[in-house]
Scaffold this active site. Structure first.
Site, PDB file in Angstrom:
ATOM      1  N   ASP A   1       0.827  -1.197   0.000  1.00 47.43           N
ATOM      2  CA  ASP A   1       0.000   0.000   0.000  1.00 47.43           C
ATOM      3  C   ASP A   1       0.871   1.260   0.000  1.00 47.43           C
ATOM      4  OD1 ASP A   1      -2.751   1.168   0.380  1.00 47.43           O
ATOM      5  OD2 ASP A   1      -1.839   1.925   2.223  1.00 47.43           O
TER       6      ASP A   1
ATOM      7  N   GLU B   1       1.631  -0.514  -5.069  1.00 51.41           N
ATOM      8  CA  GLU B   1       0.645   0.521  -5.339  1.00 51.41           C
ATOM      9  C   GLU B   1       1.403   1.840  -5.306  1.00 51.41           C
ATOM     10  OE1 GLU B   1      -3.297   2.813  -3.636  1.00 51.41           O
ATOM     11  OE2 GLU B   1      -1.632   2.237  -2.360  1.00 51.41           O
TER      12      GLU B   1
END
Length: 548
Positions: free
Chosen positions: A217, A275
């Site tokens: 993330d 990401e």
């Protein structure tokens, strides 16, 4: 047909044997997938119950959004314990059984890792708050003295992605802590060797249990520019790509090189996918050099409008940049942070990426959006590299565009007083059985977010066995992709009409018509099409086909 672009581009994907180079990976947002215990929130046992469905779809792996212990202030992306399952979703035993069952079906399992920030409820942050200013525990995070006569002003002008200030003041102190997202998500200090050691331990904890990889993330945010200098806060409003001293700093690459070494301690092809909202593609490719990560989400592709020229440019630049470092390209159209592409393609500016849609905004043309989304699926799964599917995409699910404010839970909605609609509309639980309460999502009929009435006609049971359904289109599509090894293939552009893309990958010829007019089909046998081909040799508007 006349050539649309004068200089056809030919790209070749590596033929390496690693599974992740060509895998189709299905994203599961656990709280919205399947609820096994009737509390209205999806769980790990619910995921296990749907593994036969996922296997029949033809995917290679699943990626699970966070299921860790968490106060759930941001849907689990505020982690309080990285090495345990939140009781909301089940137990570690439930996870282990799910993992074993997935592996038995030949499905890899990737889990979400959230290393930029923790929950404010994490023991590291609780210890930091108890420590005196300048104490060692505070070095786990970014604590700074406030400005002004008594520290009443934040240390700099950084803004939160979720709206408002990126700093919160400690009550009764002159120190503030940094949070690029919600105030309940303090940013970790990755200059601290202890933080790095803790996360290497977290990686090993899950690798020992048998997970096949990690989705990282906000992978581009871990390292901040030294001194945390002021910044005017400008972002690209159209793309959502952020620029500033907190993004894409050189130091992140050292972290991922160390993680790559950790993964190599374990057998099998374990992987990392970033990401990273980074532009241009040449900078994104730096995350997937051969000693760092293995994949990076291609957000340029997700952000591209419904336009032949724009998409060809993204495909060309993506394949070229990835080839420079010997990495595969990933193709993604939707995820848990963006308006579903079925709805984006139905807007008057098809493909526009709004920050959520509510009843006061333009309502998409649902039928047109689905038609274009089905065509886009034929494009996506014909490309060399790895492809991602967001849960419900295979059902053609639209965004919930009329969700009432009373039901919203996204922190960005509240931090901006509703200026940002937020991500709840794409996170609504998916429908399994038409006619049942919550469309069969929960055994008790409850649902943590209400579904729109339209979801009943998209239910999996309604589409099962219907050759014209989006579900069966995806099943056929993934089988053909696998049978013809398109993920490990070679893309060669062919001359095409204006507003049309035409290319070859192996023995397959792919044509996508982005216009509102019919176009000529190339010669050959139609293997699959996004809509019925009623007139021989003619491809309808907003449609695609594969031919041999």
């Amino acid at each position: 047909m006349s050539a649309q672009i004068k200089h056809p581009f030919v790209a070749e994907c590596s033929t390496g044997a690693e599974w992740w180079r060509s895998a189709v990976i299905y994203q599961i947002y656990p709280r919205s997938f399947a609820d096994s215990n009737g509390d209205g929130i999806g769980d790990i046992v619910g995921i296990s119950s749907k593994l036969p469905y996922l296997s029949s779809l033809g995917i290679d792996a699943i990626w699970l959004s966070p299921f860790y212990r968490s106060p759930q202030m941001d849907g689990g992306y505020d982690v309080a314990d990285y090495c345990d399952v939140d009781p909301l979703f089940g137990t570690l035993g439930d996870f282990d059984r799910m993992l074993e069952q997935a592996h038995d079906k030949g499905i890899k399992v990737i889990i979400d890792l959230v290393p930029n920030h923790t929950s404010s409820a994490h023991k590291w942050f609780r210890s930091a708050l108890k420590a005196p200013a300048g104490g060692g525990e505070r070095n786990f995070y970014h604590f700074r003295e406030g400005k002004g006569e008594s520290g009443e002003l934040p240390p700099n002008e950084w803004k939160s992605i979720f709206g408002g200030n990126a700093w919160s003041r400690i009550p009764g102190e002159t120190q503030w802590y940094l949070h690029l997202f919600d105030s309940s998500q303090p940013d970790l200090n990755w200059e601290n060797p202890e933080v790095r050691a803790e996360f290497e331990g977290i990686l090993r904890f899950w690798l020992k249990r048998g997970v096949d990889g990690f989705r990282v993330d906000v992978a581009h945010a871990l390292v901040k520019e030294p001194g945390l200098p002021d910044w005017d806060g400008k972002i690209s409003e159209d793309s959502g790509i952020n620029f500033g001293p907190m993004w894409d700093q050189e130091g992140v690459h050292e972290i991922y090189r160390s993680w790559n070494k950790v993964l190599k301690e374990f057998p099998g092809d374990r992987m990392l996918v970033a990401e990273a909202w980074v532009q241009p593609q040449s900078r994104l490719a730096r995350y997937v050099r051969n000693d760092e990560m293995h994949q990076a989400f291609n957000f340029d592709y997700l952000l591209a409008r419904w336009d032949a020229t724009a998409l060809r440019y993204v495909i060309d630049t993506s394949l070229a940049a990835a080839a420079e470092v010997g990495a595969p390209t990933t193709w993604v159209m939707s995820n848990h942070d963006t308006v579903r592409h079925t709805s984006r393609y139905g807007l008057s500016e098809p493909g526009l990426r709004p920050n959520g849609i509510d009843a006061s905004r333009e309502q998409p043309d649902e039928a047109l959006g689905l038609r274009r989304a089905r065509a886009a699926a034929l494009l996506t799964h014909a490309l060399p590299g790895s492809a991602y599917i967001y849960q419900g995409e295979e059902l053609g699910l639209p965004e919930h565009t009329t969700l009432d404010a009373a039901h919203r839970q996204d922190p960005s909605f509240f931090r901006t007083d509703g200026v940002l609609i937020g991500r709840d509309g794409c996170r609504v639980p998916i429908p399994w059985v038409s006619g049942e309460a919550s469309c069969g999502f929960s055994v008790a009929g409850d649902s943590w977010l209400p579904q729109p009435d339209s979801f009943s006609r998209y239910s999996a049971d309604v589409q099962q066995g219907d050759p014209q359904s989006t579900l069966e289109l995806y099943r056929q599509l993934l089988k053909l992709r696998h049978d013809y090894a398109l993920g490990n293939g070679r893309l060669t552009w062919l001359p095409s009409a204006q507003g049309v893309l035409l290319f070859e990958n192996g023995p397959i010829r792919i044509v996508i018509n982005f216009t509102d007019l019919t176009t000529a089909l190339p010669d050959g046998h139609v293997l699959i099409s996004s809509v019925p081909i009623d007139q021989p040799g003619v491809l309808p508007a907003n449609a695609a086909a594969w031919l041999t």
